[in-house]
Design a protein around this motif. Structure first.
Motif, short mmCIF file in Angstrom:
data_model
loop_
_atom_site.label_atom_id
_atom_site.label_comp_id
_atom_site.label_asym_id
_atom_site.label_seq_id
_atom_site.Cartn_x
_atom_site.Cartn_y
_atom_site.Cartn_z
N SER A 172 0.72 -1.19 -0.10
CA SER A 172 0.08 -0.01 -0.05
C SER A 172 1.08 1.38 0.06
N ASP A 173 2.12 1.15 0.42
CA ASP A 173 2.88 2.36 0.34
C ASP A 173 3.79 2.45 -1.03
N GLY A 174 3.23 1.70 -1.93
CA GLY A 174 3.84 1.93 -3.16
C GLY A 174 5.16 1.02 -3.44
N SER A 175 5.67 0.40 -2.67
CA SER A 175 6.73 -0.62 -2.69
C SER A 175 6.26 -1.92 -3.21
N ARG A 176 7.34 -2.53 -3.64
CA ARG A 176 7.11 -4.00 -4.16
C ARG A 176 8.31 -5.09 -3.57
N GLY A 177 7.67 -6.19 -3.31
CA GLY A 177 8.71 -7.27 -2.71
C GLY A 177 8.15 -8.64 -3.08
N HIS A 178 8.56 -9.36 -1.89
CA HIS A 178 7.79 -10.58 -1.85
C HIS A 178 7.48 -10.94 -0.54
N LEU A 179 6.50 -11.75 -0.47
CA LEU A 179 5.98 -12.13 0.95
C LEU A 179 5.93 -13.64 1.29
N LEU A 180 6.28 -13.87 2.46
CA LEU A 180 6.23 -15.23 2.71
C LEU A 180 5.27 -15.51 4.14
N ALA A 181 4.21 -16.23 3.84
CA ALA A 181 2.95 -16.27 4.71
C ALA A 181 3.02 -17.77 5.48
N PHE A 182 3.20 -17.91 6.65
CA PHE A 182 3.24 -19.07 7.41
C PHE A 182 1.71 -19.31 7.70
N VAL A 183 1.30 -20.36 7.92
CA VAL A 183 -0.01 -20.92 8.14
C VAL A 183 -0.13 -21.89 9.38
N ASP A 184 -0.94 -21.39 10.28
CA ASP A 184 -1.14 -22.15 11.34
C ASP A 184 0.04 -22.34 12.04
N VAL A 185 0.77 -21.26 12.58
CA VAL A 185 2.16 -21.46 13.39
C VAL A 185 2.03 -21.95 14.80
#
Length: 249
Positions: A172-185
């Protein structure tokens, strides 16, 4: 016993000691590896005294990359901690590590300045951000070396979450990158998982890569979006997956 990832990284480094990639890989694997330290005395409360030896007149803590080194011998007190935790514990004390590795005759001697470097470079840990993802895309542009490092790090997290999803992201701040989402930690595992990914990126040798980590529960609406474009890593411990009912004949 099978050769450990740390032993493989050490052998690669010893074959190519001037190779920056091999050296960074050794530090990265060491930071996340579980080391077993024989203790000089029985544990009393939270205080432990690891066994040490002199190398070139400098004290070095003795460590092993596997509990198999103690199999069949006289029971003795040991402590287990990560390589990064050990480096942080010894930072500034002028002590190194004598590391006994599975399948290697001679131990790997890690000098005090190398441990200090590792502790300093990972001292900050992951930082928190408040930006909101506005679009997700298939992961793209990440170097193969970093993906290999992430895969190895995530394998170390088996049993701490059910899965992880990797995707490219517009913030939302205009930047780009990659996201790693962990599930049910698993409760309490968020910090070590985030720290492990931070170390993997910091010691990958790859520059200008932004990889953020988040934690989601099964049923979160964001998971449906991630499943459409992301790369999934299964993290369930195969030994803990419940078996189904027996087949009827």
């Amino acid at each position: 016993m099978a050769e450990t990832p740390l032993a493989r990284a050490a052998k690669l480094f010893l074959m190519r000691p001037e190779d920056d990639v091999a050296r960074l890989r050794l530090y990265e694997v060491l930071s996340g590896a579980e080391l077993v330290l024989p203790l000089a005395d029985e544990v009393e409360g939270e205080d432990v005294t690891p066994e040490t030896m002199e190398v070139g007149g400098v004290p070095h803590v003795v460590a092993h990359d596997s509990v198999s080194a103690f199999a069949g011998g006289t029971p003795r007190p040991t402590a287990t901690l990560s390589g990064l935790a050990l480096a942080q514990m010894l930072e500034g004390q002028g002590a190194g590590v004598v590391l006994h590795l599975e399948g290697m005759v001679d131990p790997l001697v890690i000098a005090p300045n190398s441990l200090d470097w590792l502790a300093r470079n990972l001292a900050a840990g992951p930082s928190r951000v408040e930006a909101r993802p506005v679009a997700l895309h298939p992961p793209k542009g990440l170097p193969t070396s970093l993906l290999t490092t992430l895969d190895r790090r995530l394998a170390q997290g088996e049993g701490l979450a059910t899965a992880a999803w990797l995707a490219a992201v517009d913030w939302s701040d205009g930047s780009r990158g990659h996201l790693l989402a962990f599930v049910d930690v698993r409760s309490g595992a968020e910090e070590p998982l985030a720290a492990g990914i931070n170390a993997a990126v910091a010691l990958s040798g790859v520059e200008d890569v932004r990889l953020d980590v988040t934690f989601l529960n099964q049923g979160d609406p964001a998971l449906e979006r991630l499943a459409r474009v992301g790369l999934r890593f299964d993290l369930e411990d195969p030994t803990e997956i419940a078996k189904g009912p027996p087949r009827l004949r």
